[in-house]
Write a protein that holds these residues in place. Structure first.
Motif, PDB file in Angstrom:
ATOM      1  N   VAL A  31       0.730  -1.158  -0.088  1.00 48.36           N
ATOM      2  CA  VAL A  31       0.091  -0.011  -0.008  1.00 48.36           C
ATOM      3  C   VAL A  31       0.984   1.037  -0.242  1.00 48.36           C
ATOM      4  O   VAL A  31       0.710   2.281  -0.754  1.00 48.36           O
ATOM      5  CB  VAL A  31      -0.939   0.013   1.305  1.00 48.36           C
ATOM      6  CG1 VAL A  31      -1.897   1.222   1.148  1.00 48.36           C
ATOM      7  CG2 VAL A  31      -1.838  -1.117   1.097  1.00 48.36           C
ATOM      8  N   LYS A  32       2.026   1.132   0.600  1.00 46.38           N
ATOM      9  CA  LYS A  32       2.719   2.415   0.795  1.00 46.38           C
ATOM     10  C   LYS A  32       3.425   2.668  -0.456  1.00 46.38           C
ATOM     11  O   LYS A  32       3.603   3.645  -1.000  1.00 46.38           O
ATOM     12  CB  LYS A  32       3.906   2.121   1.738  1.00 46.38           C
ATOM     13  CG  LYS A  32       3.312   2.395   3.286  1.00 46.38           C
ATOM     14  CD  LYS A  32       4.643   2.027   4.388  1.00 46.38           C
ATOM     15  CE  LYS A  32       5.858   2.969   4.204  1.00 46.38           C
ATOM     16  NZ  LYS A  32       6.864   3.069   5.133  1.00 46.38           N
ATOM     17  N   ALA A  33       3.878   1.451  -1.288  1.00 51.29           N
ATOM     18  CA  ALA A  33       4.368   1.883  -2.710  1.00 51.29           C
ATOM     19  C   ALA A  33       3.483   2.274  -3.471  1.00 51.29           C
ATOM     20  O   ALA A  33       3.652   3.252  -4.345  1.00 51.29           O
ATOM     21  CB  ALA A  33       5.073   0.338  -3.082  1.00 51.29           C
ATOM     22  N   ARG A  34       2.372   1.660  -3.478  1.00 49.13           N
ATOM     23  CA  ARG A  34       1.342   2.169  -4.382  1.00 49.13           C
ATOM     24  C   ARG A  34       0.869   3.623  -4.229  1.00 49.13           C
ATOM     25  O   ARG A  34       0.362   4.580  -5.043  1.00 49.13           O
ATOM     26  CB  ARG A  34      -0.216   1.577  -4.288  1.00 49.13           C
ATOM     27  CG  ARG A  34      -0.080  -0.078  -4.832  1.00 49.13           C
ATOM     28  CD  ARG A  34       0.003  -0.020  -6.237  1.00 49.13           C
ATOM     29  NE  ARG A  34      -0.046  -1.503  -6.767  1.00 49.13           N
ATOM     30  CZ  ARG A  34       0.415  -1.670  -8.207  1.00 49.13           C
ATOM     31  NH1 ARG A  34       0.369  -0.586  -9.232  1.00 49.13           N
ATOM     32  NH2 ARG A  34       0.098  -2.775  -8.597  1.00 49.13           N
ATOM     33  N   GLN A  39       5.405   0.215  -8.099  1.00 53.13           N
ATOM     34  CA  GLN A  39       4.895  -1.044  -8.199  1.00 53.13           C
ATOM     35  C   GLN A  39       5.082  -1.816  -6.837  1.00 53.13           C
ATOM     36  O   GLN A  39       4.154  -2.592  -6.224  1.00 53.13           O
ATOM     37  CB  GLN A  39       5.592  -1.741  -9.228  1.00 53.13           C
ATOM     38  CG  GLN A  39       5.195  -3.285  -9.372  1.00 53.13           C
ATOM     39  CD  GLN A  39       3.866  -3.353  -9.818  1.00 53.13           C
ATOM     40  OE1 GLN A  39       3.485  -2.305 -10.690  1.00 53.13           O
ATOM     41  NE2 GLN A  39       2.968  -4.329  -9.685  1.00 53.13           N
ATOM     42  N   GLY A  40       6.160  -1.719  -6.317  1.00 49.97           N
ATOM     43  CA  GLY A  40       6.394  -2.191  -5.025  1.00 49.97           C
ATOM     44  C   GLY A  40       6.497  -3.807  -4.931  1.00 49.97           C
ATOM     45  O   GLY A  40       6.303  -4.451  -6.044  1.00 49.97           O
ATOM     46  N   PRO A  41       7.069  -4.402  -3.920  1.00 51.02           N
ATOM     47  CA  PRO A  41       7.259  -5.888  -3.897  1.00 51.02           C
ATOM     48  C   PRO A  41       5.877  -6.571  -3.652  1.00 51.02           C
ATOM     49  O   PRO A  41       4.935  -5.829  -3.202  1.00 51.02           O
ATOM     50  CB  PRO A  41       8.100  -6.215  -2.663  1.00 51.02           C
ATOM     51  CG  PRO A  41       7.917  -4.946  -1.784  1.00 51.02           C
ATOM     52  CD  PRO A  41       7.558  -3.825  -2.728  1.00 51.02           C
ATOM     53  N   VAL A 281      -1.002   4.782   4.984  1.00 47.37           N
ATOM     54  CA  VAL A 281      -1.306   6.321   4.525  1.00 47.37           C
ATOM     55  C   VAL A 281      -0.706   7.317   5.628  1.00 47.37           C
ATOM     56  O   VAL A 281      -0.053   8.379   5.389  1.00 47.37           O
ATOM     57  CB  VAL A 281      -2.790   6.500   4.715  1.00 47.37           C
ATOM     58  CG1 VAL A 281      -3.132   8.080   4.496  1.00 47.37           C
ATOM     59  CG2 VAL A 281      -3.476   5.785   3.694  1.00 47.37           C
ATOM     60  N   PHE A 282      -0.895   6.888   7.040  1.00 45.38           N
ATOM     61  CA  PHE A 282       0.006   7.813   8.015  1.00 45.38           C
ATOM     62  C   PHE A 282       1.458   7.848   7.809  1.00 45.38           C
ATOM     63  O   PHE A 282       2.176   9.010   7.808  1.00 45.38           O
ATOM     64  CB  PHE A 282      -0.350   7.263   9.232  1.00 45.38           C
ATOM     65  CG  PHE A 282       0.409   8.057  10.534  1.00 45.38           C
ATOM     66  CD1 PHE A 282      -0.069   9.326  10.675  1.00 45.38           C
ATOM     67  CD2 PHE A 282       1.399   7.493  11.163  1.00 45.38           C
ATOM     68  CE1 PHE A 282       0.395   9.876  11.912  1.00 45.38           C
ATOM     69  CE2 PHE A 282       2.073   8.308  12.247  1.00 45.38           C
ATOM     70  CZ  PHE A 282       1.541   9.360  12.456  1.00 45.38           C
ATOM     71  N   GLU A 283       1.899   6.847   7.481  1.00 47.17           N
ATOM     72  CA  GLU A 283       3.616   6.892   7.142  1.00 47.17           C
ATOM     73  C   GLU A 283       3.947   7.606   5.973  1.00 47.17           C
ATOM     74  O   GLU A 283       5.165   8.124   5.860  1.00 47.17           O
ATOM     75  CB  GLU A 283       4.211   5.229   7.252  1.00 47.17           C
ATOM     76  CG  GLU A 283       4.161   4.530   8.573  1.00 47.17           C
ATOM     77  CD  GLU A 283       4.813   3.522   8.488  1.00 47.17           C
ATOM     78  OE1 GLU A 283       5.340   3.094   9.688  1.00 47.17           O
ATOM     79  OE2 GLU A 283       4.964   2.739   7.582  1.00 47.17           O
ATOM     80  N   THR A 284       3.171   7.633   4.971  1.00 51.22           N
ATOM     81  CA  THR A 284       3.620   8.199   3.817  1.00 51.22           C
ATOM     82  C   THR A 284       3.206   9.542   3.776  1.00 51.22           C
ATOM     83  O   THR A 284       4.044  10.458   3.283  1.00 51.22           O
ATOM     84  CB  THR A 284       2.728   7.829   2.645  1.00 51.22           C
ATOM     85  OG1 THR A 284       2.618   6.436   2.476  1.00 51.22           O
ATOM     86  CG2 THR A 284       2.948   8.335   1.309  1.00 51.22           C
TER      87      THR A 284
END
Length: 318
Positions: A31-34, A39-41, A281-284
């Protein structure tokens, strides 16, 4: 027959915690990558990482003591037992008498204690830095957690999680400012205990910022796999604790049938997914704070928990 069913459900809960923890980490990373348009792992990448580490040879320093060798297993065992005690999709099971909030805090504190000792055992500068920062964070996080426990005990009349969850799901609890303060304080403590942003960034190994990673730099192979899996389980533990205490909807009761258990499992997975998305969302959206600002962050959690406890005392005395 009822005892066998309860034991089967208890075993399923214990192993579901073990199997879902890496999936939760993979989902948060995805989710963080998106959110940043990458693309993310894959969501199953944490499973692959753990298998790869288990296959690698363990490399130990010449001055590593027996404590350094046994600490990964102690950390994993204490964290898994603490997570298995938290009701996930069913409450009132065979070992629910041991699911006490104070016991969970004690198990997590013992795991942190051994991890800090192992970080200083080798004598490297990184291990000492990480251990000192971990103890500094724990000196504020643990009192805040205990005050949250006292607040819940004053409201529900017990510290046993099954009793607390049953009371919080009843209509008599109502809307209370003290419980809102306890929820915010618990979220802040969970962020700090799991070394997440803004307290720590688990994706970096920078000397000036890392806390948890500094203590495990000397570990490798299956030892590192045990510690990584324990950290995954710890995040799942706090999310399960939040969903059990403050979001107890759908939790199956004691002696219920397969339909209630299935509904409880589906509700638990849904709550985990929502909490994981909120965490991503919070970490992003939030930047990493400096290490010396962490006491202010945890001090706010401590004050919120203290104010919630004081409000309950005042409301009871009136």
């Amino acid at each position: 027959m009822a005892v066998i069913l309860d034991l089967a459900v208890q075993g399923a809960q214990m192993f579901s915690v073990l199997l879902l923890a890496p999936l939760l980490i993979g989902f948060v990373r995805k989710v963080k990558a998106r959110l940043v348009r990458r693309q993310g792992p894959s969501v199953i990448q944490p499973y692959r990482d753990l298998v790869r580490l288990m296959r690698k040879e363990v490399v130990l320093a010449d001055n590593a003591s027996w404590l350094f060798r046994v600490t990964p297993y102690l950390i994993f065992a204490a964290t898994w037992v603490a997570a298995a005690l938290v009701p996930t999709f069913a409450a009132g099971l065979q070992f629910s008498w041991a699911a006490d909030l104070i016991v969970i805090v004690a198990l997590l504190g013992s795991a942190r204690f051994f991890q800090a000792l192992a970080g200083m055992d080798i004598g490297t500068s990184f291990g000492g830095i990480g251990a000192s920062r971990e103890v500094m964070i724990a000196s504020l996080a643990e009192p805040a957690m205990l005050l949250i426990v006292f607040s819940l005990a004053l409201v529900a009349g017990a510290t046993q999680l099954s009793t607390v969850a049953a009371f919080m799901g009843s209509p008599q609890v109502g809307l209370r400012v003290s419980l809102g303060m306890s929820l915010i304080a618990l979220v802040m403590v969970a962020i700090a205990e799991n070394a997440r942003i803004p307290v720590d960034n688990p994706a970096t190994h920078l000397e000036l910022t890392m806390v948890h990673e500094a203590m495990i730099l000397e570990y490798s192979g299956r030892h590192l796999a045990m510690i990584e899996l324990a950290s995954f389980i710890k995040l799942l533990l706090y999310m399960s604790l939040i969903s059990c205490v403050f979001l107890p909807w759908g939790l199956a009761g004691a002696g219920t049938g397969p339909r209630s258990l299935a509904i409880g499992a589906a509700a638990y997975l849904g709550k985990l997914a929502v909490l994981a998305i909120l965490l991503a969302v919070f970490e992003t959206a939030v930047a990493k704070m400096r290490v010396f600002r962490v006491p202010d962050f945890l001090g706010a959690a401590l004050m919120l928990a203290l104010l919630g406890t004081l409000l309950l005392f005042v409301s009871r005395s009136l």
